[in-house]
Design a protein around this motif. Structure first.
Motif, PDB file in Angstrom:
ATOM      1  N   LYS A 355       0.819  -1.216   0.000  1.00  0.00           N
ATOM      2  CA  LYS A 355       0.000   0.000   0.000  1.00  0.00           C
ATOM      3  C   LYS A 355       0.852   1.266   0.000  1.00  0.00           C
ATOM      4  CE  LYS A 355      -4.057  -2.312   1.799  1.00  0.00           C
ATOM      5  NZ  LYS A 355      -4.924  -2.631   2.957  1.00  0.00           N
ATOM      6  N   SER A 356       1.998   1.253   0.683  1.00  0.00           N
ATOM      7  CA  SER A 356       2.856   2.439   0.630  1.00  0.00           C
ATOM      8  C   SER A 356       3.486   2.584  -0.753  1.00  0.00           C
ATOM      9  CB  SER A 356       3.928   2.380   1.722  1.00  0.00           C
ATOM     10  OG  SER A 356       4.725   1.218   1.621  1.00  0.00           O
ATOM     11  N   HIS A 357       3.851   1.465  -1.371  1.00  0.00           N
ATOM     12  CA  HIS A 357       4.357   1.525  -2.753  1.00  0.00           C
ATOM     13  C   HIS A 357       3.294   2.119  -3.679  1.00  0.00           C
ATOM     14  CE1 HIS A 357       5.893   0.273  -6.684  1.00  0.00           C
ATOM     15  NE2 HIS A 357       4.679  -0.193  -6.902  1.00  0.00           N
ATOM     16  N   ALA A 358       2.059   1.625  -3.567  1.00  0.00           N
ATOM     17  CA  ALA A 358       0.999   2.104  -4.449  1.00  0.00           C
ATOM     18  C   ALA A 358       0.720   3.583  -4.211  1.00  0.00           C
ATOM     19  CB  ALA A 358      -0.270   1.280  -4.221  1.00  0.00           C
ATOM     20  N   ARG A 359       0.724   4.006  -2.965  1.00  0.00           N
ATOM     21  CA  ARG A 359       0.469   5.421  -2.671  1.00  0.00           C
ATOM     22  C   ARG A 359       1.536   6.320  -3.305  1.00  0.00           C
ATOM     23  NH1 ARG A 359      -0.470   5.634   3.725  1.00  0.00           N
ATOM     24  NH2 ARG A 359      -0.425   7.887   3.301  1.00  0.00           N
ATOM     25  N   LEU A 360       2.789   5.882  -3.225  1.00  0.00           N
ATOM     26  CA  LEU A 360       3.857   6.694  -3.814  1.00  0.00           C
ATOM     27  C   LEU A 360       3.814   6.665  -5.335  1.00  0.00           C
ATOM     28  CD1 LEU A 360       6.823   5.981  -1.373  1.00  0.00           C
ATOM     29  CD2 LEU A 360       5.675   8.160  -1.775  1.00  0.00           C
ATOM     30  N   ALA A 361       3.420   5.537  -5.912  1.00  0.00           N
ATOM     31  CA  ALA A 361       3.287   5.474  -7.371  1.00  0.00           C
ATOM     32  C   ALA A 361       2.200   6.433  -7.845  1.00  0.00           C
ATOM     33  CB  ALA A 361       2.973   4.046  -7.813  1.00  0.00           C
ATOM     34  N   HIS A 362       1.079   6.455  -7.156  1.00  0.00           N
ATOM     35  CA  HIS A 362       0.006   7.384  -7.531  1.00  0.00           C
ATOM     36  C   HIS A 362       0.440   8.828  -7.300  1.00  0.00           C
ATOM     37  CE1 HIS A 362      -3.350   4.704  -8.555  1.00  0.00           C
ATOM     38  NE2 HIS A 362      -2.886   3.880  -7.618  1.00  0.00           N
ATOM     39  N   PHE A 363       1.167   9.073  -6.213  1.00  0.00           N
ATOM     40  CA  PHE A 363       1.665  10.429  -5.948  1.00  0.00           C
ATOM     41  C   PHE A 363       2.596  10.874  -7.063  1.00  0.00           C
ATOM     42  CE2 PHE A 363       5.065  13.103  -4.149  1.00  0.00           C
ATOM     43  CZ  PHE A 363       4.318  14.180  -3.693  1.00  0.00           C
ATOM     44  N   TYR A 364       3.509   9.990  -7.472  1.00  0.00           N
ATOM     45  CA  TYR A 364       4.474  10.332  -8.512  1.00  0.00           C
ATOM     46  C   TYR A 364       3.781  10.616  -9.838  1.00  0.00           C
ATOM     47  CZ  TYR A 364       8.354   9.859 -11.801  1.00  0.00           C
ATOM     48  OH  TYR A 364       9.259  10.089 -12.811  1.00  0.00           O
ATOM     49  N   ARG A 365       2.834   9.782 -10.211  1.00  0.00           N
ATOM     50  CA  ARG A 365       2.213   9.912 -11.528  1.00  0.00           C
ATOM     51  C   ARG A 365       1.141  11.000 -11.575  1.00  0.00           C
ATOM     52  NH1 ARG A 365       1.157   3.448 -12.473  1.00  0.00           N
ATOM     53  NH2 ARG A 365       3.283   2.813 -13.005  1.00  0.00           N
ATOM     54  N   GLU A 366       0.341  11.093 -10.516  1.00  0.00           N
ATOM     55  CA  GLU A 366      -0.853  11.929 -10.583  1.00  0.00           C
ATOM     56  C   GLU A 366      -0.685  13.303  -9.943  1.00  0.00           C
ATOM     57  OE1 GLU A 366      -3.633   9.325  -8.695  1.00  0.00           O
ATOM     58  OE2 GLU A 366      -3.170   7.716 -10.136  1.00  0.00           O
ATOM     59  N   GLU A 367       0.185  13.414  -8.937  1.00  0.00           N
ATOM     60  CA  GLU A 367       0.363  14.705  -8.276  1.00  0.00           C
ATOM     61  C   GLU A 367       1.647  15.411  -8.726  1.00  0.00           C
ATOM     62  OE1 GLU A 367      -0.927  14.998  -4.105  1.00  0.00           O
ATOM     63  OE2 GLU A 367      -1.269  12.832  -4.197  1.00  0.00           O
ATOM     64  N   ILE A 368       2.729  14.654  -8.815  1.00  0.00           N
ATOM     65  CA  ILE A 368       3.962  15.228  -9.351  1.00  0.00           C
ATOM     66  C   ILE A 368       3.898  15.334 -10.868  1.00  0.00           C
ATOM     67  CG2 ILE A 368       6.400  14.645  -9.772  1.00  0.00           C
ATOM     68  CD1 ILE A 368       6.697  13.846  -6.940  1.00  0.00           C
ATOM     69  N   ASN A 369       3.124  14.430 -11.487  1.00  0.00           N
ATOM     70  CA  ASN A 369       3.072  14.310 -12.948  1.00  0.00           C
ATOM     71  C   ASN A 369       4.435  13.900 -13.509  1.00  0.00           C
ATOM     72  OD1 ASN A 369       0.309  15.033 -13.302  1.00  0.00           O
ATOM     73  ND2 ASN A 369       0.872  17.170 -12.934  1.00  0.00           N
ATOM     74  N   GLY A 370       5.062  12.948 -12.803  1.00  0.00           N
ATOM     75  CA  GLY A 370       6.354  12.443 -13.247  1.00  0.00           C
ATOM     76  C   GLY A 370       6.232  11.606 -14.498  1.00  0.00           C
TER      77      GLY A 370
END
Length: 625
Positions: A355-370
């Protein structure tokens, strides 16, 4: 020969390799088209003798200086709102021999509080290295970059790596940095190995890479390596670990300079957030560090723990957000966890990792727009059935592999629930809802795997896998299979190293097929390497001429090429472990490095395998048209 059965979208390997009984010597299929010498008598004659051999002088090709730069996300100035209220500060160096104490006793995050973190658990015989500030790099002399003489027998493949194939070297902070109590770093799990065992060598100094990182990057770039994979210690970025505590300015500046220097040398950085170095604040005392059996993995990575009502998961996600917002503009590849199964103690641990991996993946893609890539590194020394014609052995090998891989791979790559091998074994596993699976699914851009070797698998000698799985005190729990190095022919599985690694290239191709057809994802070999037997006891010249390590890399990569071209496997990169001999968790004698390290002077020297590893890939890389 392989056959595959399909169940609910998951590929299950039925047989990896069949031993075909043949008498007599080996055939030479590559000679079938040329039988000129098969049935004629050689003609013998005298002639004038002269020395005719020649010495070819080749030097490694350095990575060229970049002419353009790439951005993978907005810079920190544009992302700071995603980690609001961050404050930065600085701390000093801790040394138990210093009698003066900090006086800022009223500051919960001051030097007095920071020093107290180091005195919670006694460190024995604490020492420092020979450097205390960043060493400026010097150019590598051409004399060091001369390729060694080639082996007589070399791989005979005629395939090519795609032009974008990632060639890299790997490391981890705790195994190379040293400077464990310098510039604000607080204690981590691995700093106390020596407190647990009188025979463990401590990580106080290791390779002093914290101060020698520029010279190390200079050496790697000079060999023509494009990617450098490293980890960042959580306890150096956030000495008090939790969300809401100050960020270490010196640490941010250090890794900012490290990333910039990698890019300046024409290379690309990849960052791992945690590599077996959870902060000590998640452990109550030294007894928590016990390596006694009882958990899923052989260490306690802290994943299931909390501190001051903040869970590991929440604190880790905050740490990941701090790092990503600061460096995502320049870092193209992120790994959340390194081999998390080995640090998991129970079902809650696995749940926290996913769940922490998934949260960071979503943060990277959707909030940072990495626009870069994100994954984690999984571990599994590929289990192959002792007798591939025996369905019981095949079932045991499938159980062994799925427990280690599908526990993470099913939710992340397929959107499927945990495998039965995990659920029957870990009674306290946290159920994944349909919403959980939808959120976790697709949160890795490729499958990162550390496939060092293969191991021969049979069922438990007494009882069944199911009986063992229900009994956590069973000596074979949690994998509940018998692991061996002996094949059904009576021979060992391969040439043995200093540790658990055997040279097993033929199984490597099979393994890549298993991964690709099971998880339907591109594959990156995030670590693989070989510690030559008793290398630490050899003279320097013999350490440098490390042919068995060259055989390992070249044979594995050759089988990787066959998997790409003959089997359709999407293998997109390979990272050697490690760029230099390092601290192998309490031991300096297991030399995995492709460079030597003088433990007194910290001088590095290239080994033959470094040249052969790079040359194998670059001589087979497709040219960009």
């Amino acid at each position: 020969m392989r056959s595959i059965a399909f169940f609910a979208g998951v590929v299950t390997t039925v047989a990896q390799q069949v031993y075909i009984p043949i008498d007599g010597p080996s055939s030479r299929p590559q000679c079938a088209a040329n039988l000129t010498y098969a049935n004629v008598t050689p003609a013998y004659s005298f002639r004038d003798f002269s020395f005719t051999q020649t010495e070819t002088l080749r030097t490694a090709t350095s990575i060229p200086a970049p002419t353009t730069s790439s951005n993978y996300a907005p810079p920190y100035a544009s992302l700071s709102f995603l980690v609001p209220d961050l404050t930065t500060t600085q701390w000093g160096n801790w040394d138990p021999s210093v009698t003066a104490s900090p006086m800022d006793l009223d500051d919960p995050y001051g030097n007095a509080s920071w020093s107290a973190l180091w005195t919670r658990i006694p460190i024995v015989n604490f020492t420092r290295g020979i450097y205390s500030s960043t060493v400026q790099p010097t150019a590598i002399p051409t004399s060091e970059l001369v390729l060694p003489p080639p082996e007589y027998f070399t791989p005979s493949d005629c395939y090519y790596f795609p032009s974008e194939f990632m060639l890299g070297v790997s490391s981890s902070a705790v195994q190379i940095e040293g400077a464990i109590a310098d510039e604000g770093r607080s204690p981590a799990y691995t700093d106390f190995f020596n407190a647990l065992s009188s025979t463990s060598a401590p990580d106080f100094v290791t390779n002093e890479n914290y101060y020698l990182y520029k010279q190390d990057i200079e050496r790697i770039a000079s060999m023509g390596v494009k990617y450098y994979s490293f980890s960042v210690p959580w306890s150096r970025i956030l000495p008090f670990v939790l969300e809401g505590t100050p960020v270490n300015k010196q640490a941010l500046d250090h890794y900012d300079d490290l990333v910039d220097f990698i890019l300046e040398k024409g290379m690309l950085p990849t960052i791992t957030l945690i590599h077996t170095d959870a902060p000590m604040l998640f452990y109550n005392n030294i007894s928590d560090l016990s390596t006694t059996p009882g958990g899923i993995g052989y260490i306690d990575g802290g994943f299931q723990r909390s501190y001051k009502n903040q869970s590991f998961e929440d604190a880790f996600v905050n740490y990941g957000k701090v790092l990503m917002t600061h460096f995502a503009d320049r870092v193209p590849i992120w790994f959340t966890f390194n081999e998390p199964l080995l640090g998991a103690r129970n079902g809650k641990s696995i749940d926290a990792v996913l769940k922490s991996h998934a949260r960071l993946a979503h943060f990277y893609r959707e909030e940072i727009n990495g626009t870069g890539k994100i994954s984690m590194k999984l571990n599994d020394n590929f289990g192959v059935p002792r007798d591939p014609k025996d369905s019981v052995d095949v079932e045991a090998a499938n159980h062994f592999n799925s427990f280690q891989l599908a526990t993470f791979g099913n939710p992340i790559f397929l959107g499927l629930d945990y495998p039965d091998s995990y659920k029957m074994t870990v009674s306290d596993y946290v159920q994944l809802t349909a919403g959980d699976l939808a959120y976790i699914n697709g949160t890795a851009d490729f499958l990162g795997i550390d496939p060092y070797t293969a191991t021969v698998i049979t069922p438990p000698p007494n009882g069944t896998i199911e009986d063992c799985a229900r009994n956590s005190s069973h000596p074979l729990w949690p994998y509940c299979v018998a692991q061996s190095t002996s094949t059904s022919t009576g021979w060992d599985i391969g040439y043995r190293s200093q540790s658990y690694v055997y040279i097993t290239p033929t199984y490597f191709r099979t393994y890549l097929n298993y991964l690709w057809n099971t998880f339907k994802s591109p594959i990156v070999i995030t670590e693989f390497g070989f510690p030559v037997f008793t290398e630490a006891e050899k003279e320097l010249s013999d350490q440098l001429f490390d042919s068995p390590r060259s055989w390992y890399y070249q044979s594995f990569l050759s089988e990787g090429l066959k998997a790409i071209w003959l089997d359709g496997v999407k293998l997109i990169g390979a990272f050697a472990w490690s760029f230099a001999d390092n601290w192998e968790f309490g031991d300096y004698d297991a030399h995995f490095g492709i460079q030597t390290v003088n433990r007194t002077t910290q001088e590095r020297r290239y080994k033959k395998s470094f040249f052969d590893f790079v040359d194998f890939v670059e001589s087979r890389r497709q040219k960009v048209v």
